[in-house]
Design a protein around this motif. Structure first.
Motif, mmCIF file in Angstrom:
data_model
loop_
_atom_site.group_PDB
_atom_site.id
_atom_site.type_symbol
_atom_site.label_atom_id
_atom_site.label_comp_id
_atom_site.label_asym_id
_atom_site.label_seq_id
_atom_site.Cartn_x
_atom_site.Cartn_y
_atom_site.Cartn_z
ATOM 1 N N ALA A 1 -19.133 45.194 50.000
ATOM 2 C CA ALA A 1 -18.815 44.033 50.838
ATOM 3 C C ALA A 1 -18.248 42.885 50.002
ATOM 4 O O ALA A 1 -17.290 42.214 50.410
ATOM 5 C CB ALA A 1 -20.065 43.580 51.588
ATOM 6 N N TYR A 2 -18.822 42.676 48.824
ATOM 7 C CA TYR A 2 -18.465 41.515 48.013
ATOM 8 C C TYR A 2 -17.203 41.729 47.186
ATOM 9 O O TYR A 2 -16.417 40.793 46.977
ATOM 10 C CB TYR A 2 -19.628 41.179 47.084
ATOM 11 N N SER A 3 -16.962 42.956 46.729
ATOM 12 C CA SER A 3 -15.933 43.159 45.704
ATOM 13 C C SER A 3 -14.791 44.086 46.097
ATOM 14 O O SER A 3 -13.936 44.384 45.256
ATOM 15 C CB SER A 3 -16.586 43.703 44.419
ATOM 16 N N HIS A 4 -14.713 44.525 47.349
ATOM 17 C CA HIS A 4 -13.664 45.488 47.684
ATOM 18 C C HIS A 4 -12.267 44.854 47.731
ATOM 19 O O HIS A 4 -11.267 45.570 47.798
ATOM 20 C CB HIS A 4 -13.969 46.195 49.016
ATOM 21 N N GLN A 5 -12.195 43.505 47.681
ATOM 22 C CA GLN A 5 -10.897 42.831 47.637
ATOM 23 C C GLN A 5 -10.500 42.420 46.220
ATOM 24 O O GLN A 5 -9.479 41.764 46.020
ATOM 25 C CB GLN A 5 -10.919 41.592 48.543
ATOM 26 N N GLU A 6 -11.313 42.806 45.239
ATOM 27 C CA GLU A 6 -10.929 42.565 43.842
ATOM 28 C C GLU A 6 -9.795 43.512 43.464
ATOM 29 O O GLU A 6 -9.648 44.598 44.024
ATOM 30 C CB GLU A 6 -12.124 42.794 42.910
ATOM 31 N N LYS A 7 -8.976 43.101 42.471
ATOM 32 C CA LYS A 7 -7.853 43.926 42.028
ATOM 33 C C LYS A 7 -7.984 44.238 40.546
ATOM 34 O O LYS A 7 -8.517 43.430 39.774
ATOM 35 C CB LYS A 7 -6.528 43.220 42.311
ATOM 36 N N TRP A 8 -7.473 45.373 40.155
ATOM 37 C CA TRP A 8 -7.608 45.847 38.787
ATOM 38 C C TRP A 8 -7.069 44.849 37.767
ATOM 39 O O TRP A 8 -7.615 44.694 36.678
ATOM 40 C CB TRP A 8 -6.879 47.184 38.644
ATOM 41 N N ASP A 9 -6.014 44.116 38.133
ATOM 42 C CA ASP A 9 -5.410 43.172 37.190
ATOM 43 C C ASP A 9 -6.040 41.780 37.247
ATOM 44 O O ASP A 9 -5.587 40.857 36.574
ATOM 45 C CB ASP A 9 -3.900 43.067 37.410
ATOM 46 N N GLY A 10 -7.070 41.619 38.055
ATOM 47 C CA GLY A 10 -7.783 40.341 38.117
ATOM 48 C C GLY A 10 -7.242 39.357 39.127
ATOM 49 O O GLY A 10 -7.727 38.213 39.182
ATOM 50 N N SER A 11 -6.304 39.760 39.950
ATOM 51 C CA SER A 11 -5.677 38.822 40.889
ATOM 52 C C SER A 11 -6.338 38.838 42.276
ATOM 53 O O SER A 11 -5.856 38.193 43.191
ATOM 54 C CB SER A 11 -4.186 39.157 41.041
ATOM 55 N N GLY A 12 -7.438 39.562 42.403
ATOM 56 C CA GLY A 12 -8.100 39.649 43.701
ATOM 57 C C GLY A 12 -9.150 38.569 43.887
ATOM 58 O O GLY A 12 -9.205 37.584 43.158
ATOM 59 N N TYR A 13 -9.991 38.741 44.887
ATOM 60 C CA TYR A 13 -11.043 37.757 45.201
ATOM 61 C C TYR A 13 -12.303 38.490 45.613
ATOM 62 O O TYR A 13 -12.249 39.680 45.896
ATOM 63 C CB TYR A 13 -10.553 36.803 46.307
ATOM 64 N N PRO A 14 -13.455 37.840 45.587
ATOM 65 C CA PRO A 14 -13.694 36.393 45.441
ATOM 66 C C PRO A 14 -13.887 35.930 43.999
ATOM 67 O O PRO A 14 -13.815 34.743 43.712
ATOM 68 C CB PRO A 14 -14.992 36.195 46.231
ATOM 69 N N GLN A 15 -14.128 36.834 43.044
ATOM 70 C CA GLN A 15 -14.456 36.420 41.687
ATOM 71 C C GLN A 15 -13.298 36.562 40.709
ATOM 72 O O GLN A 15 -13.391 36.065 39.585
ATOM 73 C CB GLN A 15 -15.652 37.232 41.163
ATOM 74 N N GLY A 16 -12.241 37.232 41.109
ATOM 75 C CA GLY A 16 -11.148 37.486 40.180
ATOM 76 C C GLY A 16 -11.536 38.462 39.088
ATOM 77 O O GLY A 16 -11.069 38.355 37.947
ATOM 78 N N LEU A 17 -12.390 39.429 39.400
ATOM 79 C CA LEU A 17 -12.798 40.434 38.421
ATOM 80 C C LEU A 17 -11.615 41.345 38.105
ATOM 81 O O LEU A 17 -10.690 41.493 38.897
ATOM 82 C CB LEU A 17 -13.951 41.284 38.981
ATOM 83 N N SER A 18 -11.690 41.975 36.926
ATOM 84 C CA SER A 18 -10.618 42.891 36.543
ATOM 85 C C SER A 18 -11.205 44.122 35.873
ATOM 86 O O SER A 18 -12.330 44.098 35.347
ATOM 87 C CB SER A 18 -9.631 42.211 35.591
ATOM 88 N N GLY A 19 -10.439 45.219 35.893
ATOM 89 C CA GLY A 19 -10.808 46.436 35.188
ATOM 90 C C GLY A 19 -12.192 46.943 35.524
ATOM 91 O O GLY A 19 -12.635 46.939 36.680
#
Length: 384
Positions: free
Chosen positions: A279-297
């Protein structure tokens, strides 16, 4: 206590000997306290023991003309139906090696002839008492195993109901979902099974239970949409920058809703861990451009990386009131272009290997024209 009830409580003993006088002696010794059955050979003994009338104990001679007592004992102990019946050898063979052999193949005791009646009665009484205790423990274990299985099934059912109830709340708010929930959970399971032996995922996808929990948790990826205002959630046109910021909050709202449910229970629920991650992280992107935290890799939870591929692919191939579904082949090209940017490269490689199965899942659970009409009418009704 009536005589019939007293008889019902008597143990049943089978005496096996090829000598009639020995059978008469044993019968006379035991008949006042036990039900006694007799067999004058090994084959007859086995037939009686395997009948539907259970025995409590067997007194078994060794030297018999058809099948010797050792072989009878071995056959009865090898049969699940008769293996629990205690066997006492009653024999003229007095050598230590004979007794050792008898005990090694499964007998509980070994009495040599000529018999001492008090010794026989005492040994029989002792082993019947042991059998009653073993039967009690076996019945208790069977009952406990049945209860554990029952309770486990109840817990699993509660988990399933909880997840589907929460997912249904999101679906009732978002008229675009249709069979999206069902499709994406099958996509996630397919990817997980494809990657379970991959060196980067083998520790995470180490058993069927993990994959099953991913399958069950996937429907909660958009649970946070219950907190998004209808004016934004149901808007048919492109969202403004401000509206999109509100829409993005569904990831945090979803995670927090699950945490809130856990706090109300007073415990952290292990089976909801994947649900929170997805729920929290499925919109994160591998390159860090996603949300909500901007996680990468690898900082993005694996469960969320799997969900990202499932969610985007389904969005591309799904019918909407404002667009036609994209052909599978075109969607695959877009997914491949996102490798290493939007998506984990390893997950995309797995997607490419099983894209035919993705297409089959999409077709099996596709939205019909009636589904689209229903969504449209529901959307128009919310405007009234």
């Amino acid at each position: 206590m009536t005589e019939n009830n007293s008889m019902l409580e008597k143990a049943t003993i089978l005496a096996v000997d090829d000598t009639p006088d020995n059978l008469l002696l044993i019968t006379g010794l035991l008949k006042d306290d036990y039900h006694v059955k007799v067999a004058n050979g090994g084959e007859r003994a086995i037939k009686i023991a395997q009948s539907d009338n259970p025995l409590d104990l067997i007194l078994l001679d060794i030297m018999m003309p058809d099948i010797d007592g050792y072989e009878v004992c071995r056959l009865l102990k090898a049969d699940e139906k008769t293996s629990h019946i205690p066997i006492i050898f009653l024999t003229a063979k007095t050598e230590v090696d004979d007794e050792t052999r008898g005990l090694e193949i499964g007998a509980v005791d070994y009495i040599t002839k000529p018999i001492s009646p008090p010794i026989v009665l005492a040994r029989v009484k002792t082993h019947l008492a042991l059998k009653r205790m073993q039967d009690f423990l076996r019945d208790q274990n069977a009952y406990l195993e049945s209860e554990v299985k029952k309770r486990t099934e109840e817990v699993v059912a509660i988990q399933d109901v909880t997840i589907h109830a929460m997912a249904s709340m999101a679906e009732t708010r978002d008229n675009e979902t249709g069979n999206h929930i069902r499709r994406t959970q099958h996509y996630v399971k397919l990817l997980a099974e494809k990657l379970r032996n991959h060196p980067h995922f083998v520790k995470f996808l180490d058993d069927d239970k993990t994959i099953e929990m991913l399958f069950k948790s996937a429907p909660l990826h958009d649970i946070g949409k219950v907190g998004i205002p209808d004016a934004i959630l149901l808007k048919p046109d492109r969202l403004t920058k401000e509206e999109f910021e509100v829409m993005k909050s569904h990831t945090t709202l979803g995670r927090d809703a699950i945490i809130h449910a856990e706090k109300n229970l007073g415990i952290e629920v292990p089976f909801l861990q994947f649900a929170k991650e997805i729920a929290y992280s499925h919109q994160e992107k591998w390159d860090g451009s996603g949300y909500p935290q901007g996680l990468s890799g690898d900082d993005i939870p694996i469960s969320a990386r799997l969900m990202a591929v499932a969610d985007v692919y389904d969005a591309l191939i799904s019918r909407r009131v404002y667009k036609m579904p994209m052909p599978h082949e075109d969607a695959v090209k877009i997914m491949l272009e996102g490798k290493g940017q939007h998506f984990d490269p390893d997950v995309i490689d797995a997607f490419m290997e099983c894209q035919a199965e993705f297409k089959a899942i999409g077709e099996k659970y596709s939205d019909t024209e009636a589904d689209v009409l229903k969504k449209t009418l529901s959307k128009e009704w919310t405007k009234l």
